[in-house]
Design a protein around this motif. Structure first.
Motif, mmCIF file in Angstrom:
data_model
loop_
_atom_site.group_PDB
_atom_site.id
_atom_site.type_symbol
_atom_site.label_atom_id
_atom_site.label_comp_id
_atom_site.label_asym_id
_atom_site.label_seq_id
_atom_site.Cartn_x
_atom_site.Cartn_y
_atom_site.Cartn_z
ATOM 1 N N UNK A 369 10.787 -8.047 -4.170
ATOM 2 C CA UNK A 369 9.386 -8.365 -3.845
ATOM 3 C C UNK A 369 8.540 -7.164 -4.263
ATOM 4 N N UNK A 370 7.319 -7.415 -4.739
ATOM 5 C CA UNK A 370 6.460 -6.289 -5.125
ATOM 6 C C UNK A 370 6.118 -5.411 -3.925
ATOM 7 N N UNK A 371 5.906 -4.133 -4.198
ATOM 8 C CA UNK A 371 5.468 -3.187 -3.169
ATOM 9 C C UNK A 371 4.111 -2.610 -3.582
ATOM 10 N N UNK A 372 3.486 -1.878 -2.662
ATOM 11 C CA UNK A 372 2.193 -1.269 -2.961
ATOM 12 C C UNK A 372 2.389 0.096 -3.609
ATOM 13 N N UNK A 373 1.980 0.209 -4.855
ATOM 14 C CA UNK A 373 2.086 1.479 -5.566
ATOM 15 C C UNK A 373 0.757 2.212 -5.573
#
Ligand SMILES: Nc1nc2c(ncn2[C@@H]2O[C@H](COP(=O)(O)OP(=O)(O)OP(=O)(O)O)[C@@H](O)[C@H]2O)c(=O)[nH]1
Ligand SMILES: [Mg+2]
Length: 404
Positions: A369-373
């Motif tokens: 799942x995408x994360x906050x970069x």
């Protein structure tokens, strides 16, 4: 399409007839293709410069545009304001509202508001043609206001000689706001509503976040507007006019068309000391810092570098990654391999869709799942084992659909 007395399409516009200009804009706006083509074929005079004001709804863009228009007009410039309003029923009366609110010398400023079509995410495809009409009509400064969220914000900056991202005191913290990507790439950031408490602190947090200038204004009482105008003029003076010589049709399509489905966004380099590494790249190639983010999710300080004067270079950015925690993946990388190339990042239109497609093909994902970069953007890493030995990062395109 209506021609005017001269028999030339829009001849009266070029002669400076404000009513002819208003009629010509209407012809373009109602979707008269011949009118749009004729408008796009007009020469763009070098003296005409576009200043975009964009940002979240309700921060005071219209009021600030009015103030700025008044200030520019007082400085002797011919000014036009084009407000692109979201076409919701609530803002249907925007044109009248804007006119009523304007307190300057209304003859010196040409006002026009246009509906933002659904599906264009803030920027109607007619905007480039209308800008060209305003420029041909004699406007020396065109203030283009868009209530932006997402794609329209960034598209509008591509049409502007100077891009101003406007936010307001009390509108969440700077990092939240930066999630839109807009506040990274705009030339100026304006924190408006400085008459409310907390303005200085908010401006300071933006200054910590980005390299470009940050202004504090109150469109209500006029504080800071003169400074903003003066700085805008200095900046416009310093930079060459935007190249609008390409085929005018291309000019139009640039605004409306989505970007490529995938493009290189940045190359990431692991470093022990971000500031020292930034200095190295400055002396090596003249790269400048465009933004600096502490990303706790990954335990890193990320510094983005670009060639001088570039907001979002087509060829991609450099990202310097300095670890901020002992268990950061970058700490482990530095321990094992020392400083050097860390990852390559591609921007994709829909990161969820791309990840799902890769997973379905058996690609080994670091993040399912995408994360906050950096900057709050959605990112996900692909394992080097599935990417030719390269740690691959995917990033949701700035102007993609807002995720969660
Ligand atoms: N206190 C204060 N209120 C302001 C200031 N600037 C604008 N406002 C108020 O904020 C509200 C929104 O102002 P607008 O100028 O319409 O904001 P906008 O960003 O153009 O809004 P949209 O076009 O709907 O996105 C209005 O009620 C304004 O009177 C300011 O500097 N201080
Ligand atoms: Mg407005």
């Amino acid at each position: 399409m209506a021609t005017d007395r001269s028999g030339e399409p829009f001849g009266d516009v070029a002669a400076g007839d404000a009513r002819a200009l208003a009629r010509a804009i209407t012809a373009v706006e109602v979707g008269d293709d011949a009118a749009r083509a004729a408008a796009l074929a007009l020469d763009w005079p070098d003296r005409a410069r576009v200043i975009a004001l964009t940002g979240p709804p309700g921060v005071g863009k219209s009021e600030l545009a009015n103030r700025l228009a008044g200030s520019l007009a007082e400085a002797g410039l011919r000014v036009a304001v084009l407000a692109v309003d979201p076409s919701s029923p609530e803002t249907g009366g925007a044109l009248l509202g804007d006119r009523v609110r304007f307190t300057g010398d209304s003859d010196a400023v040409f006002f026009r508001s246009m509906a933002a079509r659904d599906g264009e995410a803030g920027l109607a495809p007619e905007v480039p043609a209308v800008l060209r009409l305003l420029a041909a009509g004699g406007a020396e400064r065109i203030l283009l206001e868009t209530a932006g969220v997402g794609q329209g914000d960034l598209a509008v900056l591509r049409l502007a000689d100077l891009g101003i991202a406007v936010t307001a005191v009390g509108l969440g913290d700077a990092v939240q706001a930066a999630k839109a990507g807009l506040f990274e790439v705009a030339d100026f950031v304006v924190v408006n509503q400085a008459d409310r408490p907390g303005g200085e602190a908010m401006a300071a947090s933006f200054r910590a976040l980005r390299a470009g200038p940050v202004f504090l204004t109150s469109a209500r009482d006029g504080t800071g507007v003169e400074d903003l105008r003066a700085a805008a003029e200095v900046e416009l003076e310093a930079r060459p006019p935007l190249d609008r010589s390409g085929t005018p049709e291309a000019d139009g399509s640039r605004a409306g068309a989505p970007g490529p489905a995938i493009r290189l966004h940045h190359v990431g380099i692991a470093v022990k000391d971000g500031s020292r590494a930034a200095e190295l790249w400055r002396t090596l190639l003249g790269l400048r810092e465009t933004g600096r983010y502490r990303v706790d999710e990954f335990g890193v300080l990320a510094l983005f570098l670009a060639p001088e004067g570039e907001r979002a270079p087509v060829g991609g950015l450099l990202e310097l990654l300095e670890p901020t925690t002992a268990d950061s993946p970058v700490t482990r990388f530095l321990d094992r391999r020392g400083e050097g190339l860390h990852h390559v990042c591609f921007e994709v239109e829909d990161i969820h869709e791309t990840l799902a497609a890769l997973a379905a093909r058996g690609v080994r994902l670091v993040d399912r799942e995408p994360r906050r970069g950096a900057g709050g953007h959605l990112v996900a890493f692909i394992h080097p084992a599935s990417a030719g030995g390269v740690l691959l990062e995917l990033k949701q395109a700035d102007d993609g659909p807002p995720s969660d």
